[in-house]
Scaffold this motif. Structure first.
Motif, short mmCIF file in Angstrom:
data_model
loop_
_atom_site.label_atom_id
_atom_site.label_comp_id
_atom_site.label_asym_id
_atom_site.label_seq_id
_atom_site.Cartn_x
_atom_site.Cartn_y
_atom_site.Cartn_z
N THR A 50 -70.03 -26.92 74.84
CA THR A 50 -70.25 -27.82 75.97
C THR A 50 -68.97 -27.91 76.80
OG1 THR A 50 -69.48 -29.79 74.80
CG2 THR A 50 -71.82 -29.18 74.53
N THR A 51 -69.12 -28.51 77.98
CA THR A 51 -67.95 -28.73 78.84
C THR A 51 -66.92 -29.59 78.12
OG1 THR A 51 -69.32 -28.57 80.82
CG2 THR A 51 -67.19 -29.64 81.06
N VAL A 54 -64.78 -27.50 75.76
CA VAL A 54 -63.74 -26.74 76.44
C VAL A 54 -62.57 -27.66 76.82
CG1 VAL A 54 -63.17 -25.35 78.47
CG2 VAL A 54 -65.37 -25.02 77.29
N ASP A 79 -72.29 -16.73 77.16
CA ASP A 79 -72.20 -17.72 78.25
C ASP A 79 -70.83 -18.37 78.35
OD1 ASP A 79 -74.94 -17.29 78.80
OD2 ASP A 79 -75.51 -18.74 77.26
N LEU A 80 -69.96 -18.10 77.38
CA LEU A 80 -68.69 -18.82 77.32
C LEU A 80 -67.74 -18.45 78.45
CD1 LEU A 80 -66.76 -20.73 75.89
CD2 LEU A 80 -66.13 -18.85 74.34
N GLN A 82 -68.15 -17.82 81.62
CA GLN A 82 -68.35 -18.60 82.84
C GLN A 82 -67.94 -20.05 82.64
OE1 GLN A 82 -69.24 -17.27 85.91
NE2 GLN A 82 -68.43 -19.28 86.47
N GLN A 83 -68.20 -20.60 81.46
CA GLN A 83 -67.77 -21.97 81.18
C GLN A 83 -66.25 -22.10 81.26
OE1 GLN A 83 -70.27 -22.20 77.40
NE2 GLN A 83 -70.30 -24.34 78.04
N LEU A 84 -65.56 -21.11 80.72
CA LEU A 84 -64.10 -21.14 80.74
C LEU A 84 -63.57 -20.96 82.16
CD1 LEU A 84 -63.45 -18.98 77.55
CD2 LEU A 84 -63.14 -21.46 77.77
N ASP A 86 -65.07 -21.80 84.88
CA ASP A 86 -65.34 -23.07 85.57
C ASP A 86 -64.30 -24.13 85.22
OD1 ASP A 86 -67.58 -21.95 86.70
OD2 ASP A 86 -69.01 -22.85 85.29
N ALA A 87 -63.68 -23.98 84.04
CA ALA A 87 -62.67 -24.95 83.60
C ALA A 87 -61.25 -24.52 84.01
CB ALA A 87 -62.74 -25.12 82.09
#
Length: 250
Positions: A50-51, A54, A79-80, A82-84, A86-87
């Motif tokens: 989850t956000t 991260v 999917d990780l 893109q999450q990273l 984005d962070a």
């Protein structure tokens, strides 16, 4: 194959002196060095990230004074990335990893004028670190912590090998992590500039890999960051198999 290699990454990081679990991640932390190539994280297999996870990971890195950074097999956490990003993370590199099995290893003869041995003294360990640091552009001086790191790898069941010239000088070195579930990573293959293009790197890679196979390992893997090293590894039986991602928040 991807799952076995990622499981090996998790196991390797868990052997760091101060491994930290942060939600679905494990951070391999060595307080004696700030090297980003030693202190990094990887996701657990089948992790749901989850956000908040991260955010907690970045905070954990900040708490220990290290750059938030991850290495992992891309397919094991599709999917990780893109999450990273984005962070605030940025991709450092995408590397192919190659694998070798006992029946695919092709070990060349030891080049004339060289001998292979495992370092048995701290002086020998220091000489191996010096060659490695020079080859990878780090400070060539081996610290006490560097030597202790090599000794710890050997004590944990890993393989460390050096190559000496006829006059006893260490000219190349490489290592492999302690086997876990029949898997080990070969890494740090380094040859002094004056001794390259003599077949040393290939023979050293094959010697380390062969030693792993004698201990019951059935899958050795490594990464190739360039075409020249790729050719060396393929000649001794390694084949490209998957992708690994390096990503950091600087």
């Amino acid at each position: 194959m991807d799952v076995r290699v990622q499981r090996s990454v998790i196991a390797n990081l868990s052997l760091r002196p101060k491994a930290i679990e942060v939600g679905p991640f494990v951070i391999g932390w060595d307080p004696t060095t700030d090297s980003r190539f030693i202190n990094y994280a990887t996701p657990q297999l089948d992790a749901v990230v989850t956000t908040a996870d991260v955010t907690a990971l970045v905070a954990a890195f900040r708490d220990i004074g290290r750059v938030p950074r991850l290495e992992y097999v891309a397919s094991c956490a599709p999917d990780l990335e893109q999450q990273l990003i984005d962070a605030g993370f940025s991709v450092e590199a995408r590397h192919d990893y190659l694998v070798c099995f006992p029946d695919s290893l092709s070990a060349p003869a030891t080049p004339d004028g060289f001998e292979f041995a495992e370092p048995a003294t701290d002086e020998q360990r220091a000489s191996a670190v010096t060659v490695q640091n020079e080859a990878f552009g780090a400070d060539p001086v081996a610290t006490l912590a560097d030597v202790a790191r090599v000794r710890r790898m050997q004590d944990n069941g890993g393989v460390v090998m050096l190559v000496r010239s006829n006059d006893g000088v260490c000219v190349a070195t490489g290592q492999a992590t302690a086997p876990r579930a029949g898997v080990s990573e070969v890494a740090g293959i380094a040859v002094g500039k004056a001794f390259r293009r003599r077949g040393v790197a290939g023979a050293l890679t094959a010697a380390i890999t062969g030693q792993l196979f004698t201990t019951g390992v059935d899958l050795a893997w490594l990464e190739a960051s360039g075409k020249e090293s790729w050719r060396v590894y393929e000649r001794v039986g390694y084949v490209p198999t998957g992708k690994r991602l390096y990503i950091a928040h600087d």
